[in-house]
Design a protein around this motif. Structure first.
Motif, PDB file in Angstrom:
ATOM      1  N   ASP A 103      -9.954  -1.168 -16.938  1.00  0.00           N
ATOM      2  CA  ASP A 103      -8.936  -1.799 -15.640  1.00  0.00           C
ATOM      3  C   ASP A 103      -7.476  -2.148 -15.388  1.00  0.00           C
ATOM      4  O   ASP A 103      -7.161  -2.006 -14.400  1.00  0.00           O
ATOM      5  N   ASP A 104      -7.148  -2.523 -16.806  1.00  0.00           N
ATOM      6  CA  ASP A 104      -5.840  -3.607 -16.457  1.00  0.00           C
ATOM      7  C   ASP A 104      -5.134  -2.516 -17.983  1.00  0.00           C
ATOM      8  O   ASP A 104      -3.369  -3.737 -17.678  1.00  0.00           O
ATOM      9  N   GLY A 105      -5.407  -2.028 -18.562  1.00  0.00           N
ATOM     10  CA  GLY A 105      -4.270  -1.728 -19.591  1.00  0.00           C
ATOM     11  C   GLY A 105      -5.498  -0.094 -20.248  1.00  0.00           C
ATOM     12  O   GLY A 105      -6.268   0.032 -19.813  1.00  0.00           O
ATOM     13  N   ALA A 106      -4.660  -0.061 -21.874  1.00  0.00           N
ATOM     14  CA  ALA A 106      -4.979   1.252 -22.607  1.00  0.00           C
ATOM     15  C   ALA A 106      -4.616   0.410 -23.472  1.00  0.00           C
ATOM     16  O   ALA A 106      -3.932   0.102 -24.291  1.00  0.00           O
ATOM     17  N   THR A 107      -5.744   2.006 -24.842  1.00  0.00           N
ATOM     18  CA  THR A 107      -4.670   1.414 -26.371  1.00  0.00           C
ATOM     19  C   THR A 107      -4.167   2.511 -26.137  1.00  0.00           C
ATOM     20  O   THR A 107      -4.768   4.108 -25.677  1.00  0.00           O
ATOM     21  N   VAL A 108      -3.291   2.818 -26.457  1.00  0.00           N
ATOM     22  CA  VAL A 108      -2.315   3.692 -26.845  1.00  0.00           C
ATOM     23  C   VAL A 108      -2.425   4.560 -28.669  1.00  0.00           C
ATOM     24  O   VAL A 108      -2.347   3.626 -29.188  1.00  0.00           O
TER      25      VAL A 108
END
Length: 160
Positions: A103-108
């Motif tokens: 919900d608040d970001g991502a793992t790149v």
């Protein structure tokens, strides 16, 4: 452009054209030397390599914004356990893929091959590209900040 979390840190920046003087060869005139510094629990290293064309480099900011907007699909390895990045380039030194979204970001995932791979890896010069990566958990606001910073640095390197 900086992507970091409490465990991993990757900083990439365009530093110059490979050939300082344009020679009238559209392809050769547009290679950018990208400098990178990487820090992970397994070590830290840096690299500088002419690995992106000016147009390719601009795709990174676009992709980061798409990840922040939630329009990039999470990917995993294929049936053979091989990784195929979402964004890759002519020179297989750098690539990007999305490991996880929240919900608040991502793992790149930043795939680092050949000249960008950690020097301590036994396969650092292997043709088996994209299989080493650094996964960085990034808040949505920081994805947008990284895209803006990347684009700002690229402004000094228009296509020639």
């Amino acid at each position: 452009m900086l992507l970091s979390d409490p465990v991993n840190r990757v900083e990439l920046r365009p530093v110059r054209y490979q050939f300082p003087v344009a020679r009238g060869a559209a392809y050769d005139d547009n290679w950018l030397v990208i400098a990178g510094t990487v820090a992970t629990p397994e070590g830290a290293w840096s690299f500088a390599d002419p690995c992106l064309l000016t147009d390719e480099a601009r795709r990174i900011g676009v992709w980061l914004r798409a990840v922040a907007a939630g329009s990039v699909a999470v990917t995993g390895p294929d049936a053979d356990g091989e990784w195929s990045p979402d964004v890759c380039f002519i020179e297989p030194v750098l690539a990007l893929s999305l490991a996880e979204r929240g919900d608040d970001g991502a793992t790149v995932r930043l795939h680092l091959s050949l000249e960008a791979a950690p020097p301590s890896r036994p396969d650092a010069e292997s043709p088996d590209v994209y299989q080493y990566f650094v996964a960085v958990r990034v808040a949505t606001v920081d994805l947008l900040r990284a895209a803006d910073a990347w684009d700002a640095e690229l402004a000094a390197f228009p296509p020639r």
